[in-house]
Design an enzyme around this catalytic site. Structure first.
Site, PDB file in Angstrom:
ATOM      1  N   LYS A 191       0.830  -1.215   0.000  1.00 53.43           N
ATOM      2  CA  LYS A 191       0.000   0.000   0.000  1.00 53.43           C
ATOM      3  C   LYS A 191       0.857   1.254   0.000  1.00 53.43           C
ATOM      4  O   LYS A 191       0.450   2.297  -0.545  1.00 53.43           O
ATOM      5  CB  LYS A 191      -0.970  -0.022   1.181  1.00 53.43           C
ATOM      6  CG  LYS A 191      -0.319  -0.152   2.566  1.00 53.43           C
ATOM      7  CD  LYS A 191      -0.078   1.156   3.247  1.00 53.43           C
ATOM      8  CE  LYS A 191       0.587   0.977   4.597  1.00 53.43           C
ATOM      9  NZ  LYS A 191       0.727   2.236   5.327  1.00 53.43           N
ATOM     10  N   THR A 248      -3.957   5.298   3.345  1.00 54.30           N
ATOM     11  CA  THR A 248      -2.606   5.721   2.987  1.00 54.30           C
ATOM     12  C   THR A 248      -2.578   6.482   1.666  1.00 54.30           C
ATOM     13  O   THR A 248      -1.752   7.381   1.479  1.00 54.30           O
ATOM     14  CB  THR A 248      -1.670   4.498   2.911  1.00 54.30           C
ATOM     15  OG1 THR A 248      -1.827   3.719   4.094  1.00 54.30           O
ATOM     16  CG2 THR A 248      -0.221   4.909   2.807  1.00 54.30           C
TER      17      THR A 248
END
Length: 332
Positions: A191, A248
């Protein structure tokens, strides 16, 4: 009462130490810098990483790792992924017998292409059922301020996962358990790379459609890699996958997104590092490791490849976007 040692006093290590203390654990934070440990104890603040956040008065801190580890039931490893091995080499002889080792680090180690739980097992020599990982949409500052969030605790030993779940459950932090360590680690490592791509796109002025596209296609390539490594695809559809990815990729509190945005605006790696106050954007190093790991399993990860080439081969962000859009069309 659980005695916990949190090794690492960065933003997430400090925030998670606060979570453990708020949940009722006896917590000692280790900091490599004595002045940070002193500030946590005397001022109840870590001004370098979480300025303005009041830490629990009972939260202990020290610059001596042996003091932090003494008698610990839970050892939380909260250092950056690429420095975990070096730190653990210094700590391994002082790890308490039968303590659970919980990794907060997210990345794939450069060179070995190991996940963090594999690094921990190799260096410490402990059984894999003593090693747990934690991953989810966990932006440190929001959690430190008591804003609601959830996470996943993964361990092959369900009793240890349940114990950690109890140790970190608070009114604002909700942990779930899982046995899929691989899935949680792949989601956590990848991620950061996709968040860099989102930041780069924002930096050159692209909008929400682009961000949504990168997140969705990023999830597809992360899932392909996870499945190739033995992960349950359902894990990557949950908090440790899509949940962590969305947080994120979209938040300005995300170092990786912020770093990518600086690059998209034409900044260098060095200037982007300065702009994030010297804090590590894990995806800059992990993109190379993830790319190499994917190649070893013949997994196609075009976004990860593009991020690597921007960060390390000098490819312009606009050119990388153009190459991605120019790829052969195919069914979703």
């Amino acid at each position: 009462m659980t005695k916990a040692a949190v090794l690492g006093a960065g933003s997430w290590g400090t925030a998670f130490a606060k979570v453990l203390a708020d949940a009722g654990s006896d917590v000692t934070v280790w900091s490599r810098r004595p002045e940070v440990a002193e500030s946590i104890v005397t001022r109840h603040e870590n001004p370098g990483y979480l300025p303005g956040v009041v830490l629990p008065p009972g939260l202990h801190a020290t610059a001596d790792h042996t003091q932090a580890l003494a008698g610990a039931d839970l050892v939380v490893l909260a250092v950056p992924s690429q420095s975990l091995r070096t730190n653990l080499e210094a700590w391994k002889d002082d790890l308490p017998e039968d303590a659970t080792l919980l990794s907060l680090a997210k990345g794939i180690e450069t060179g070995t292409l190991m996940r963090m739980s594999q690094v921990i097992g190799q260096v410490s020599g402990v059984d894999s059922n003593r090693i747990a990982v934690l991953s989810g949409p966990n932006l440190a500052r929001e959690i430190a301020l008591g804003q609601p969030s959830a996470t996943v605790v993964a361990c092959t030993d369900s009793s240890r996962a349940l114990a950690i779940q109890k140790d970190c459950a608070t009114g604002y932090f909700r942990p779930y358990t899982n046995s899929d360590v691989i899935g949680c680690e792949v989601g956590g490592a990848c991620k950061n790379v996709i968040a860099l791509a989102c930041g780069m796109a924002a930096g050159i002025g692209l909008g929400e459609n682009t961000t949504a596209t990168i997140i969705t296609r990023g999830l597809a390539e992360v899932t392909r890699l996870g499945v190739a490594l033995g992960a349950n695809p359902a894990t990557l559809s949950g908090l440790a996958g899509v949940g962590d990815l969305v947080a994120t990729c979209t938040s300005r509190l995300s170092r990786n997104r912020t770093f990518g945005e600086r690059l998209g605006r034409g900044g260098s790696i060095e200037s982007a590092q300065d702009a994030t106050n010297g804090q590590v954007a894990e995806g800059v190093k992990s993109c190379t490791s993830v790319r190499a790991l994917a190649a070893g399993f013949d997994v196609e990860m075009p976004l990860t490849d593009a991020v690597h080439r921007v960060c390390h081969d000098g490819l312009e962000v606009q050119e990388a976007i153009g190459q991605l859009l120019g790829r052969r069309t195919k069914p979703e």
